[in-house]
Design a protein around this motif. Structure first.
Motif, PDB file in Angstrom:
ATOM      1  N   PHE A 176       0.815  -0.880  -0.116  1.00 30.23           N
ATOM      2  CA  PHE A 176      -0.093  -0.382  -0.390  1.00 30.23           C
ATOM      3  C   PHE A 176       0.977   1.306   0.318  1.00 30.23           C
ATOM      4  N   ARG A 177       1.004   2.196  -0.955  1.00 28.73           N
ATOM      5  CA  ARG A 177       1.544   3.914  -0.914  1.00 28.73           C
ATOM      6  C   ARG A 177       0.807   4.762  -0.856  1.00 28.73           C
ATOM      7  N   PHE A 232       2.607   0.130   3.628  1.00 33.28           N
ATOM      8  CA  PHE A 232       2.730  -0.517   4.007  1.00 33.28           C
ATOM      9  C   PHE A 232       3.215  -1.480   3.032  1.00 33.28           C
ATOM     10  N   GLU A 233       3.975  -2.415   3.387  1.00 32.60           N
ATOM     11  CA  GLU A 233       4.448  -3.598   2.250  1.00 32.60           C
ATOM     12  C   GLU A 233       4.582  -4.758   3.138  1.00 32.60           C
ATOM     13  N   GLY A 272     -11.352   1.113  10.384  1.00 33.00           N
ATOM     14  CA  GLY A 272     -11.239   1.495   8.406  1.00 33.00           C
ATOM     15  C   GLY A 272     -10.695  -0.663   8.504  1.00 33.00           C
ATOM     16  N   LYS A 273     -10.484  -1.443   8.919  1.00 31.37           N
ATOM     17  CA  LYS A 273     -10.429  -2.235   8.600  1.00 31.37           C
ATOM     18  C   LYS A 273     -10.759  -2.976   7.404  1.00 31.37           C
ATOM     19  N   THR A 274     -12.012  -3.196   7.655  1.00 29.13           N
ATOM     20  CA  THR A 274     -12.771  -4.288   6.590  1.00 29.13           C
ATOM     21  C   THR A 274     -12.107  -3.096   5.667  1.00 29.13           C
ATOM     22  N   THR A 275     -12.632  -1.469   5.495  1.00 31.03           N
ATOM     23  CA  THR A 275     -12.057  -0.966   4.076  1.00 31.03           C
ATOM     24  C   THR A 275     -11.101  -1.322   3.651  1.00 31.03           C
ATOM     25  N   LEU A 276      -9.812  -1.145   4.702  1.00 36.43           N
ATOM     26  CA  LEU A 276      -9.063  -2.029   3.591  1.00 36.43           C
ATOM     27  C   LEU A 276      -8.698  -2.922   3.324  1.00 36.43           C
ATOM     28  N   VAL A 277      -9.414  -4.586   3.446  1.00 41.46           N
ATOM     29  CA  VAL A 277      -9.397  -5.886   3.078  1.00 41.46           C
ATOM     30  C   VAL A 277     -10.321  -5.417   1.450  1.00 41.46           C
ATOM     31  N   SER A 278     -11.437  -4.534   1.342  1.00 41.37           N
ATOM     32  CA  SER A 278     -12.168  -4.243   1.004  1.00 41.37           C
ATOM     33  C   SER A 278     -11.727  -3.730  -0.519  1.00 41.37           C
ATOM     34  N   ASP A 311     -12.123   1.706  -5.051  1.00 38.62           N
ATOM     35  CA  ASP A 311     -10.511   1.835  -5.911  1.00 38.62           C
ATOM     36  C   ASP A 311     -10.086   3.311  -4.758  1.00 38.62           C
ATOM     37  N   PRO A 312      -8.662   3.161  -4.312  1.00 37.28           N
ATOM     38  CA  PRO A 312      -8.362   4.131  -3.530  1.00 37.28           C
ATOM     39  C   PRO A 312      -8.359   5.184  -4.321  1.00 37.28           C
ATOM     40  N   THR A 313      -8.819   5.814  -3.607  1.00 34.11           N
ATOM     41  CA  THR A 313      -9.234   7.772  -3.927  1.00 34.11           C
ATOM     42  C   THR A 313      -7.925   7.962  -4.428  1.00 34.11           C
ATOM     43  N   ALA A 314      -6.987   7.957  -3.663  1.00 37.11           N
ATOM     44  CA  ALA A 314      -5.597   8.148  -3.657  1.00 37.11           C
ATOM     45  C   ALA A 314      -4.831   7.289  -3.505  1.00 37.11           C
ATOM     46  N   GLY A 315      -3.476   7.238  -4.261  1.00 38.40           N
ATOM     47  CA  GLY A 315      -2.678   6.445  -3.974  1.00 38.40           C
ATOM     48  C   GLY A 315      -2.500   5.087  -4.131  1.00 38.40           C
ATOM     49  N   THR A 316      -2.113   3.529  -4.122  1.00 40.16           N
ATOM     50  CA  THR A 316      -1.529   3.128  -5.112  1.00 40.16           C
ATOM     51  C   THR A 316      -1.417   1.805  -4.282  1.00 40.16           C
ATOM     52  N   ILE A 317      -2.040   0.415  -5.113  1.00 40.04           N
ATOM     53  CA  ILE A 317      -1.805  -0.699  -4.386  1.00 40.04           C
ATOM     54  C   ILE A 317      -1.407  -1.396  -5.263  1.00 40.04           C
ATOM     55  N   LEU A 318      -0.111  -1.867  -4.828  1.00 44.33           N
ATOM     56  CA  LEU A 318       0.829  -3.236  -6.274  1.00 44.33           C
ATOM     57  C   LEU A 318       0.123  -4.380  -4.758  1.00 44.33           C
ATOM     58  N   LEU A 319      -0.121  -5.568  -6.073  1.00 46.11           N
ATOM     59  CA  LEU A 319       0.386  -7.258  -6.158  1.00 46.11           C
ATOM     60  C   LEU A 319       1.401  -7.578  -6.413  1.00 46.11           C
ATOM     61  N   ASP A 320       2.250  -8.003  -5.945  1.00 50.81           N
ATOM     62  CA  ASP A 320       3.910  -8.167  -6.995  1.00 50.81           C
ATOM     63  C   ASP A 320       4.543  -7.641  -7.825  1.00 50.81           C
ATOM     64  N   GLY A 321       4.405  -6.239  -7.437  1.00 51.88           N
ATOM     65  CA  GLY A 321       4.969  -5.333  -7.995  1.00 51.88           C
ATOM     66  C   GLY A 321       4.106  -4.591  -8.714  1.00 51.88           C
ATOM     67  N   VAL A 322       2.536  -5.033  -9.565  1.00 51.84           N
ATOM     68  CA  VAL A 322       1.440  -4.328  -9.883  1.00 51.84           C
ATOM     69  C   VAL A 322       0.322  -3.545  -9.543  1.00 51.84           C
ATOM     70  N   ASP A 323       0.464  -2.626 -10.259  1.00 52.23           N
ATOM     71  CA  ASP A 323      -0.658  -2.024  -9.431  1.00 52.23           C
ATOM     72  C   ASP A 323      -1.893  -2.872  -9.446  1.00 52.23           C
ATOM     73  N   LEU A 324      -3.160  -3.373  -8.786  1.00 50.48           N
ATOM     74  CA  LEU A 324      -3.857  -3.764  -9.041  1.00 50.48           C
ATOM     75  C   LEU A 324      -5.525  -3.142 -10.411  1.00 50.48           C
ATOM     76  N   ARG A 325      -5.484  -2.831 -10.246  1.00 41.30           N
ATOM     77  CA  ARG A 325      -5.939  -1.735 -11.370  1.00 41.30           C
ATOM     78  C   ARG A 325      -5.424  -1.823 -12.749  1.00 41.30           C
ATOM     79  N   ASP A 326      -4.544  -2.172 -12.708  1.00 41.77           N
ATOM     80  CA  ASP A 326      -3.416  -2.949 -14.493  1.00 41.77           C
ATOM     81  C   ASP A 326      -4.237  -5.278 -14.174  1.00 41.77           C
ATOM     82  N   TYR A 327      -4.308  -5.550 -13.629  1.00 43.43           N
ATOM     83  CA  TYR A 327      -5.538  -6.505 -13.653  1.00 43.43           C
ATOM     84  C   TYR A 327      -5.879  -6.722 -14.646  1.00 43.43           C
ATOM     85  N   ARG A 328      -6.699  -7.971 -15.001  1.00 43.93           N
ATOM     86  CA  ARG A 328      -7.911  -8.356 -15.129  1.00 43.93           C
ATOM     87  C   ARG A 328      -8.600  -8.671 -14.118  1.00 43.93           C
TER      88      ARG A 328
END
Length: 578
Positions: free
Chosen positions: A356-357, A375-376, A392-398, A405-422
């Protein structure tokens, strides 16, 4: 949305069935010659049997001079009457069957599109609108496509063809009578233009109130235990009756509009018929028409007005159906808040590293629920998320599963933005066990195999054993085939939770989300569930929301949330806080 645009969209939806619709239209057109033949037997009897006039020219070749006796002509007229009636009934039966088949297919496919759409829409849409409105549009508004295309447009077109045919035949017999009969068309046109928008608006209002009443019932049934526990049955009934009365008043206003429209249409056509009759009698007296010809003209005028009445009635009923179609298409036009990018990348199986960035999120766009969370965690890390209610615990895992989708910032899975995956590939990477387990009204085996419908019985049993559920399942009268009831209410809370864990085991996803899985069970059941959770988290990146100390000891990392901010992160080799 205008009527023309609605008609275009409905016809595009019906395009795969154009051949069947053409058949319905063709059968409707067959009504025109049948309608033309209906008065002919009466005309033959009046003019040629009772009046002594010669047979019509087109029938004389059928009768030799010796065969033109009144008795023979009467028998022929009776046979023609029966034949025309039989053809009419067969045509009506074939038309009814074909219309029913095409209409049901259209409704089924339209509902399937709507169901697919409501699943595609974001969780935030259903949070704000509720599910009852979408359900009402799927069940009550979708059939509009059948009524508009099959029961509305096609019969109106067939009626228009019949109208032209009847007008041509009437003009051939007496042009003046045809013009008099046609004189009612302008008043009918202006009546339609005046009443149609009002009926559409009132239909839209009535359907909105119907949807609101259905929402009250759904909400009440979903909280039935609370309603009964607080003795509020009468209050809920009063809420439903109050909203339903508003809907009833709206429908009565609509019925009044439709009734007034039908009354004026009937009066206009009655005046037209009276004018034709008066002038027709004068023509008979002057010798321009025979009595039989007047009867056939009056029959044609009656059938000439019938299509006009049909078009008028269809125009009235269509406004309600067009309002329904408008609501259904409005649902289809909703855009998900979590869209998939045009060239999203596929994902077969993630390793499980999450970052999470500077993530921020607000449900309404104004009041942040998460603020600058960073965090990473490496793959296969077990992460505990703790904090007070509303932190904000449930919101974080949602956000991890892209329910939002985040209002701001980026969430990465294996170094890739979640929004770039199908989106579908991303969600296949997660298995989820919620605080209140969600089970479906099917068997235990089908619930366990929900994430892997093709799983074998052996795989299902192994997953149940791993979750500690196998022993209680085999003691049930029907074992794995036991129905769990609506939302799994035939089972205890601990049993439902272990089936949910078995479902997660069988899915075998690389990432796991556990949201307070032991909060509603006793100490003994908690111990069994924790043991199963330990096995489930092994080798996976797991996020566990919990307040239980016994559950925290199973995790490698602890994230402490306070009012949407990451207040503290317990150091671990598995992660590095920023």
């Amino acid at each position: 949305m205008g009527s023309a645009a609605l008609y275009r969209r409905l016809l595009r939806q019906a395009r795969p069935y154009w051949l069947h619709l053409a058949g319905v239209f063709g059968l409707g057109l067959l009504a025109s010659p049948v309608a033309l033949l209906n008065p002919v037997p009466v005309k033959i009897v009046v003019d040629s049997v009772l009046g002594g006039h010669p047979l019509p020219a087109f029938l004389r070749p059928l009768f030799p001079v010796a065969g033109q006796s009144p008795a023979a002509i009467l028998l022929f007229a009776i046979a023609l009457l029966v034949a025309v009636a039989t053809i009419g009934q067969v045509q009506a039966l074939a038309g009814t069957l074909l219309r029913s088949w095409v209409g049901e297919r259209l409704v089924l496919e339209f509902r399937a599109r709507l169901v697919e759409q409501v699943q595609r829409l974001s969780v935030s849409y259903h949070d704000s609108r509720g599910t009852a409105d979408a359900l009402h549009r799927i069940q009550q508004d979708a059939p509009a496509i059948q009524y508009v295309t099959v029961e509305g447009v096609i019969p109106a077109l067939a009626a228009a063809v019949t109208l032209v045919t009847m007008l041509a035949v009437t003009a051939h017999l007496d042009r003046q009578l045809a013009l008099v009969a046609l004189a009612i068309s302008p008043p009918l046109f202006f009546l339609s233009r005046f009443y149609r928008p009002r009926m559409r608006s009132q239909s839209r209002h009535a359907k909105k109130l119907e949807s609101a009443a259905a929402a009250i019932v759904q909400e009440m049934l979903g909280a039935l235990r609370v309603v009964k526990a607080f003795g509020q049955e009468t209050r809920e009934t009063d809420r439903f009756v109050s909203r339903s009365r508003e809907g009833m008043a709206a429908r009565m206003s609509l019925a009044l509009l439709q009734g007034r429209y039908g009354l004026f249409v009937g009066l206009v056509t009655a005046l037209g018929t009276a004018a034709v009759l008066v002038i027709g009698v004068r023509h008979v007296r002057s010798g321009a028409l025979t009595l039989g010809q007047l009867l056939i003209v009056m029959g044609y005028v009656g059938q000439l007005y019938e299509p006009l009445k049909t078009i008028g009635r269809k125009a009235s009923a269509l406004q309600s159906y067009l309002a329904s179609a408008e609501r259904a298409f409005a649902l289809l036009d909703e855009r998900p808040d979590v869209p998939e990018r045009p060239h999203a990348r596929p994902l077969v199986r993630a390793a499980g590293a999450v970052a999470f960035r500077q993530v921020c999120f607000a449900y309404d766009g104004e009041h942040p629920v998460l603020r600058d969370v960073t965090f990473e965690v490496e793959a296969s890390t077990r992460v505990a998320i703790v904090g007070a209610t509303g932190a904000g615990k449930t919101t974080l895992v949602s956000l991890l599963t892209r329910f939002y989708d985040p209002t701001a910032g980026t969430i990465l899975l294996d170094g890739v933005d979640l929004r770039d995956y199908r989106l579908a590939d991303l969600r296949k990477q997660f298995a989820i066990v919620l605080q209140e387990p969600v089970l479906f009204s099917s068997s235990i085996a089908e619930n366990i195999a929900y994430g892997r419908p093709a799983a074998s019985d052996l795989d299902i049993a192994r997953a149940a054993e791993a979750a500690g559920a196998h022993d209680f399942i085999v003691r049930l009268p029907r074992g794995y085939a036991t129905p769990v009831g609506e939302r799994g209410m035939q089972l205890s809370g601990g049993e439902r939770q272990r089936i949910a864990l078995a479902r997660a085991f069988l899915k075998d996803a690389p990432l796991l989300i556990l949201d307070e899985p032991t909060s509603a069970v006793d100490v003994k059941t908690e111990a069994a569930i924790l043991e199963a959770m330990g096995r489930l988290m092994r080798g996976r990146t797991a996020f566990l929301i919990t307040h239980r100390t016994s559950a925290l000891s199973m995790c490698d990392v602890e994230l402490q949330l306070e009012r949407g901010c990451l207040a503290e992160a317990t150091p671990s080799l598995a992660w590095q806080a920023r």
